[in-house]
Design an enzyme around this catalytic site. Sequence first.
Site, short mmCIF file in Angstrom:
data_model
loop_
_atom_site.label_atom_id
_atom_site.label_comp_id
_atom_site.label_asym_id
_atom_site.label_seq_id
_atom_site.Cartn_x
_atom_site.Cartn_y
_atom_site.Cartn_z
N ASP A 192 -21.04 -70.83 84.79
CA ASP A 192 -21.96 -69.75 85.14
C ASP A 192 -21.35 -68.87 86.24
OD1 ASP A 192 -24.08 -68.25 86.32
OD2 ASP A 192 -25.51 -69.66 85.42
N ASP A 218 -15.34 -74.08 80.51
CA ASP A 218 -16.27 -74.98 79.84
C ASP A 218 -15.53 -76.28 79.60
OD1 ASP A 218 -17.90 -76.43 78.12
OD2 ASP A 218 -18.68 -74.61 77.18
N ASN A 277 -16.46 -83.63 89.67
CA ASN A 277 -17.90 -83.74 89.93
C ASN A 277 -18.77 -83.33 88.76
OD1 ASN A 277 -20.50 -83.49 91.67
ND2 ASN A 277 -20.17 -81.42 90.88
N TYR A 326 -25.40 -92.02 79.44
CA TYR A 326 -24.92 -91.50 80.74
C TYR A 326 -24.21 -92.59 81.53
CZ TYR A 326 -25.35 -89.69 85.55
OH TYR A 326 -25.11 -89.29 86.83
N LYS A 353 -20.15 -92.85 82.77
CA LYS A 353 -19.70 -92.91 84.17
C LYS A 353 -19.02 -94.25 84.48
CE LYS A 353 -21.10 -88.86 85.84
NZ LYS A 353 -20.23 -87.89 86.51
N THR A 403 -31.06 -81.69 93.23
CA THR A 403 -30.15 -80.61 92.84
C THR A 403 -30.87 -79.74 91.82
OG1 THR A 403 -29.22 -81.81 90.94
CG2 THR A 403 -28.16 -82.19 93.07
P1 NAP Z 1 -26.20 -80.17 88.46
O1 NAP Z 1 -27.01 -79.56 89.54
O2 NAP Z 1 -26.87 -80.57 87.20
O3 NAP Z 1 -24.99 -79.22 88.11
C1 NAP Z 1 -24.07 -79.61 87.12
C2 NAP Z 1 -22.77 -78.91 87.35
O4 NAP Z 1 -21.86 -79.28 86.30
C3 NAP Z 1 -22.94 -77.42 87.34
O5 NAP Z 1 -22.10 -76.85 88.31
C4 NAP Z 1 -22.47 -77.04 85.95
O6 NAP Z 1 -21.84 -75.78 85.98
C5 NAP Z 1 -21.41 -78.11 85.65
N1 NAP Z 1 -21.28 -78.32 84.21
C6 NAP Z 1 -22.20 -78.90 83.38
N2 NAP Z 1 -21.73 -78.84 82.12
C7 NAP Z 1 -20.53 -78.22 82.17
C8 NAP Z 1 -19.57 -77.85 81.19
N3 NAP Z 1 -19.75 -78.09 79.88
N4 NAP Z 1 -18.46 -77.22 81.61
C9 NAP Z 1 -18.26 -76.93 82.90
N5 NAP Z 1 -19.12 -77.26 83.88
C10 NAP Z 1 -20.25 -77.89 83.51
O7 NAP Z 1 -25.38 -81.42 88.99
P2 NAP Z 1 -25.69 -82.47 90.15
O8 NAP Z 1 -27.07 -83.00 89.98
O9 NAP Z 1 -25.25 -81.89 91.43
O10 NAP Z 1 -24.68 -83.66 89.74
C11 NAP Z 1 -23.31 -83.56 90.02
C12 NAP Z 1 -22.62 -84.86 89.63
O11 NAP Z 1 -23.24 -85.95 90.33
C13 NAP Z 1 -22.73 -85.20 88.15
O12 NAP Z 1 -21.52 -85.77 87.72
C14 NAP Z 1 -23.83 -86.24 88.10
O13 NAP Z 1 -23.68 -87.11 87.01
C15 NAP Z 1 -23.63 -86.94 89.42
N6 NAP Z 1 -24.85 -87.57 89.93
C16 NAP Z 1 -25.95 -86.82 90.20
C17 NAP Z 1 -27.09 -87.43 90.67
C18 NAP Z 1 -28.34 -86.64 90.98
O14 NAP Z 1 -29.41 -87.25 91.15
N7 NAP Z 1 -28.26 -85.32 91.08
C19 NAP Z 1 -27.12 -88.82 90.85
C20 NAP Z 1 -25.99 -89.55 90.56
C21 NAP Z 1 -24.86 -88.92 90.11
P3 NAP Z 1 -22.26 -74.55 85.06
O15 NAP Z 1 -23.71 -74.66 84.74
O16 NAP Z 1 -21.88 -73.36 85.86
O17 NAP Z 1 -21.40 -74.73 83.88
#
Ligand code: NAP
Length: 250
Positions: A41, A65, A93, A158, A162, A193
């Site tokens: 994005d 992507d 990430n 998921y 991971k 997030t």
């Molecule tokens: P988020 O707010 O959902 O954002 C996801 C990010 O990944 C965005 O920057 C998105 O970018 C990018 N993304 C998704 N699909 C993509 C694709 N096909 N190509 C390129 N970029 C892509 O993420 P978050 O909640 O901060 O989580 C970040 C990481 O932490 C993830 O790996 C998640 O599994 C892990 N995690 C999160 C949590 C939680 O509760 N939030 C807990 C444990 C682990 P664009 O939309 O710009 O493409």
Amino acid sequence: MTSVDLAGRVALVTGATSGIGAATAALLAERGAHVLVAGRDAARGAHVVAAIRTRGGKADFVAADLRTADSVRQLAREATGLGGGHVDILVNNAGIYPLGPTERASRSDVDTVYDVNVKAPFYLVAELAPEMAERGRGAIVNVSTQAAQKGMAGAALYGSSKAALDQLTRSWVAEYGPRGVRVNTVSPGPTRTQGTAAMGDDLDALAAEAPAGRPAEPEEIAEAIAYLAGDSASFVQGALLAVDGGRTAI
Ligand code: NAP
């Protein structure tokens, strides 16, 4: 005083247009790194980059992507170009976390989760780690989840993706560690997030299972990532740093 221990380093952060990745990009830039903000994005990417630059940091957006190997390889090439020929820090990430019963996951759901969560980090490391090893230094931080370690109903797809990433951390320590590349994992618990906003009260309910009793803020996860990316963690290899409010300890 803000530490600038990452001055002169080039850091590629995937999924940096949102949440944990955006907070990590901001923190690494604050510590002096030139941050390459990756995501799809462009508007969100521009916002993250502008915020970093306003605070005097250095950042560029790179669109990619992560669902296809070609695009991942292109990202590595562009990042290396923007970094003046190298990338010192890679934060894997970006991740997607569709939850639900195993029998409801379509073939395309399964493919996409593994493409983004497992194959993209794999190809990025394949592109970037050899050059880090040649230079004798580099840091890779993989962002996992507590769901990779605990059996959680609805998180088979998921969590398993991971868990594969967790194993990649260990394999890459064996492969690249002897040549100066440190590889580690940060394993967050529920974090507020843009991505988890849709979970509503379910996020709080999940977080309530941990001793901390609340979801994390993205900045709290970013601190752990920045630690592992920096020289303060110079003797840390293959660690899985749980930043989950104590959830996986109990
Ligand atoms: P988020 O707010 O959902 O954002 C996801 C990010 O990944 C965005 O920057 C998105 O970018 C990018 N993304 C998704 N699909 C993509 C694709 N096909 N190509 C390129 N970029 C892509 O993420 P978050 O909640 O901060 O989580 C970040 C990481 O932490 C993830 O790996 C998640 O599994 C892990 N995690 C999160 C949590 C939680 O509760 N939030 C807990 C444990 C682990 P664009 O939309 O710009 O493409």
